[in-house]
Write an enzyme that holds these catalytic residues in place. Structure first.
Site, PDB file in Angstrom:
ATOM      1  N   GLU A  33       2.162  -7.455   0.532  1.00  0.00           N
ATOM      2  CA  GLU A  33       1.308  -6.932   1.598  1.00  0.00           C
ATOM      3  C   GLU A  33       0.047  -6.300   1.033  1.00  0.00           C
ATOM      4  OE1 GLU A  33       1.677  -8.304   4.645  1.00  0.00           O
ATOM      5  OE2 GLU A  33       3.726  -7.532   4.637  1.00  0.00           O
ATOM      6  N   HIS A  34      -1.086  -6.648   1.625  1.00  0.00           N
ATOM      7  CA  HIS A  34      -2.410  -6.174   1.191  1.00  0.00           C
ATOM      8  C   HIS A  34      -2.708  -6.595  -0.247  1.00  0.00           C
ATOM      9  CE1 HIS A  34      -3.602  -3.818   4.737  1.00  0.00           C
ATOM     10  NE2 HIS A  34      -2.296  -3.807   4.929  1.00  0.00           N
ATOM     11  N   GLY A 123       1.305  -7.816  14.766  1.00  0.00           N
ATOM     12  CA  GLY A 123       1.282  -8.089  13.321  1.00  0.00           C
ATOM     13  C   GLY A 123       1.886  -9.429  12.965  1.00  0.00           C
ATOM     14  N   LEU A 124       1.941 -10.359  13.922  1.00  0.00           N
ATOM     15  CA  LEU A 124       2.500 -11.688  13.638  1.00  0.00           C
ATOM     16  C   LEU A 124       1.412 -12.768  13.670  1.00  0.00           C
ATOM     17  CD1 LEU A 124       5.843 -11.424  15.696  1.00  0.00           C
ATOM     18  CD2 LEU A 124       5.492 -11.020  13.245  1.00  0.00           C
ATOM     19  N   SER A 125       0.155 -12.345  13.566  1.00  0.00           N
ATOM     20  CA  SER A 125      -0.981 -13.256  13.396  1.00  0.00           C
ATOM     21  C   SER A 125      -1.272 -14.145  14.596  1.00  0.00           C
ATOM     22  CB  SER A 125      -0.788 -14.143  12.166  1.00  0.00           C
ATOM     23  OG  SER A 125      -0.730 -13.343  11.041  1.00  0.00           O
ATOM     24  N   SER A 126      -1.309 -13.523  15.768  1.00  0.00           N
ATOM     25  CA  SER A 126      -1.734 -14.288  16.946  1.00  0.00           C
ATOM     26  C   SER A 126      -3.173 -14.770  16.767  1.00  0.00           C
ATOM     27  CB  SER A 126      -1.605 -13.447  18.210  1.00  0.00           C
ATOM     28  OG  SER A 126      -2.297 -12.234  18.036  1.00  0.00           O
ATOM     29  N   GLU A 159     -12.975 -15.313  11.310  1.00  0.00           N
ATOM     30  CA  GLU A 159     -12.504 -13.943  11.546  1.00  0.00           C
ATOM     31  C   GLU A 159     -13.382 -12.920  10.806  1.00  0.00           C
ATOM     32  OE1 GLU A 159      -8.661 -13.610  12.496  1.00  0.00           O
ATOM     33  OE2 GLU A 159      -8.666 -11.430  12.436  1.00  0.00           O
ATOM     34  N   ASP A 171      -2.951 -15.169   6.521  1.00  0.00           N
ATOM     35  CA  ASP A 171      -2.473 -15.551   7.854  1.00  0.00           C
ATOM     36  C   ASP A 171      -2.947 -16.951   8.233  1.00  0.00           C
ATOM     37  OD1 ASP A 171      -1.670 -12.975   7.628  1.00  0.00           O
ATOM     38  OD2 ASP A 171      -2.936 -12.182   9.223  1.00  0.00           O
ATOM     39  N   TYR A 220      -7.129  -0.464   8.344  1.00  0.00           N
ATOM     40  CA  TYR A 220      -7.081  -1.631   7.458  1.00  0.00           C
ATOM     41  C   TYR A 220      -8.289  -1.592   6.520  1.00  0.00           C
ATOM     42  CZ  TYR A 220      -6.676  -6.550   6.014  1.00  0.00           C
ATOM     43  OH  TYR A 220      -6.540  -7.714   5.290  1.00  0.00           O
TER      44      TYR A 220
HETATM   45  C1  GAF Z   1      -3.368  -8.791   7.933  1.00  0.00           C
HETATM   46  C2  GAF Z   1      -4.498  -9.595   7.314  1.00  0.00           C
HETATM   47  F1  GAF Z   1      -5.018 -10.479   8.223  1.00  0.00           F
HETATM   48  C3  GAF Z   1      -4.026 -10.369   6.076  1.00  0.00           C
HETATM   49  O1  GAF Z   1      -5.113 -11.008   5.477  1.00  0.00           O
HETATM   50  C4  GAF Z   1      -3.324  -9.419   5.089  1.00  0.00           C
HETATM   51  O2  GAF Z   1      -4.261  -8.642   4.401  1.00  0.00           O
HETATM   52  C5  GAF Z   1      -2.292  -8.567   5.801  1.00  0.00           C
HETATM   53  O3  GAF Z   1      -2.823  -7.910   6.943  1.00  0.00           O
HETATM   54  C6  GAF Z   1      -1.697  -7.520   4.898  1.00  0.00           C
HETATM   55  O4  GAF Z   1      -0.928  -8.123   3.913  1.00  0.00           O
HETATM   56  O5  GAF Z   1      -2.385  -9.633   8.438  1.00  0.00           O
END
Ligand code: GAF
Length: 384
Positions: A33-34, A123-126, A159, A171, A220
């Site tokens: 993550e990140h 947080g599921l990338s809609s 984006e 994502d 973020y």
């Molecule tokens: C969000 C971001 F869109 C991804 O690119 C990533 O940085 C994530 O947060 C964290 O891991 O989903």
């Protein structure tokens, strides 16, 4: 995916035209993550929640986009598309059109219908699903194709440059390139990846805290800036360290005292998360579920305490899962500050696990969480 009855007929009735239909999935990240914008490693899987895009040509110079979720239609002139985002759902498809135009494509008049069941703000990338579905649909109409990694870059640009959210590549990449029954160990530096099979007796249980997550928000951005500031300190001593991917825990021991305290913590998360993600891929390949669970627990601790990217509800969702039968590992997934946890659970226990977790969470917070037993799915493709 639970397609609304007759997505095709919704498009037909509205636009009097037969659509070509494309699907792009949301994602869950198992670990990493990140790390994507630090050119590190991530291990996401595409899931069976997705966006559908139906497209057909028009001949009146207009671009008409309809969202079945928002029950709203928007019109634009194909010759003068908006140059800026307007903080609405249509920013995502418009962003894709704008980047396609910037990459030299001429955008024809078209009708686009959109519908999706990726829960918004969870947080599921809609957003990535919406971008990738739109991009595939428009590319097919203009008779062009992009390979999966290039498709992901196009949508990430939409984006970053149009919507204005400074996300990494994870994502969009997994939405474009996912594979059924697999996660991907993705190297965000060169976009090479290895398939990581998810054993058939392991379920992906996604638990939504119901706390809204957004990467457009300040947190973020702040975390990203703090971790990049740590890298800048390391780069003063080792100019080769352009991203935290290039840094080591040893660098932090040597030069951490020159960093702001928060930057040091964020960097410790990112550097150690890269190591954990590589180790998790090895554990998964060996079928060592105990080690995988341990790495997920450590990843959550690091995300919550060093990166300070969690929240009370997500920490509780992870700890409430710990002694439930069948749990392999649990952690907060995605951009943070809310959203969902990912729980790897033995398939035979997945239903009982989900019910018990939901009732524990409801008893703690008075909120009924949505809990989904998901399957790793294929990336974006044409449906019909
Ligand atoms: C969000 C971001 F869109 C991804 O690119 C990533 O940085 C994530 O947060 C964290 O891991 O989903």
């Amino acid at each position: 995916m639970h397609e609304p009855v007759g997505f095709r007929s919704i498009h037909r009735a509205r636009f009097q035209a037969e659509p070509a239909i494309f699907v792009a999935p949301g994602r869950v990240n198992l670990i990493g993550e990140h790390t994507d914008y630090a050119e590190g490693f991530v291990m996401p899987a595409a899931i069976d929640f997705a966006t559908l895009a139906g497209i057909s040509p028009r001949s009146d110079g207009k671009i008409v986009i309809y969202s079945e979720n928002f029950k709203e239609q928007r019109w634009f002139d194909a010759a003068s598309l908006p140059a800026q985002a307007g903080k609405r759902w249509s920013d995502y498809p418009l962003g894709v059109l704008s980047i396609l135009a910037a990459e030299g494509h001429s955008i024809p008049s078209l009708s686009l219908s959109l519908w999706g069941d990726v829960p918004l703000g969870s947080g599921l990338s809609s957003s990535a699903a919406l971008e990738v579905a739109t991009a595939l649909a428009v590319l097919s109409l203009i008779g062009s194709t992009y390979a999966g990694p290039a498709l992901a870059r196009l949508c990430q640009r939409a984006e970053n440059e149009f919507v204005g959210a400074n996300c990494g590549i994870m994502d969009q990449f997994i939405s474009a390139n996912g594979k059924a029954n697999h996660a991907l160990l993705l190297d965000c530096r060169d976009l090479s990846f290895k398939l990581a099979p998810i054993p058939p007796n392991v379920a992906l249980v996604i638990a939504n805290t119901m706390v809204k997550h957004s990467i457009a928000g300040g947190d973020y951005k702040t975390r990203r800036a703090e971790s990049e500031a740590a890298c800048a300190v390391i780069a003063c001593h080792r100019p080769g360290a352009k991203f935290l991917r290039d840094a080591t825990l040893d660098d932090l021991d040597k030069w951490g005292h020159e960093m702001a305290p928060n930057s040091l913590l964020r960097a410790r998360h990112v550097i150690s998360e890269n190591l954990r993600t590589l180790a998790a891929a090895v554990a998964l390949a060996k079928g060592d579920m105990v080690e995988l669970g341990r790495l997920m627990a450590e990843a959550h601790r690091s995300y919550s305490q060093d990166f300070e990217g969690s929240c009370v509800e997500a920490d509780a969702m992870v700890s409430l899962a710990q002694d439930l039968p069948g749990l392999i590992g649990a952690r907060l997934t995605g951009g943070g500050f809310g959203g969902c946890t990912i729980n790897l659970v033995e398939q035979s226990e997945a239903k009982a696990f989900s019910e018990a977790l939901a009732s524990r969470y409801a008893a703690r917070f008075g909120i009924q969480p949505q809990i989904h037993i998901c399957h790793a799915s294929d990336g974006a493709h044409r449906l019909a």
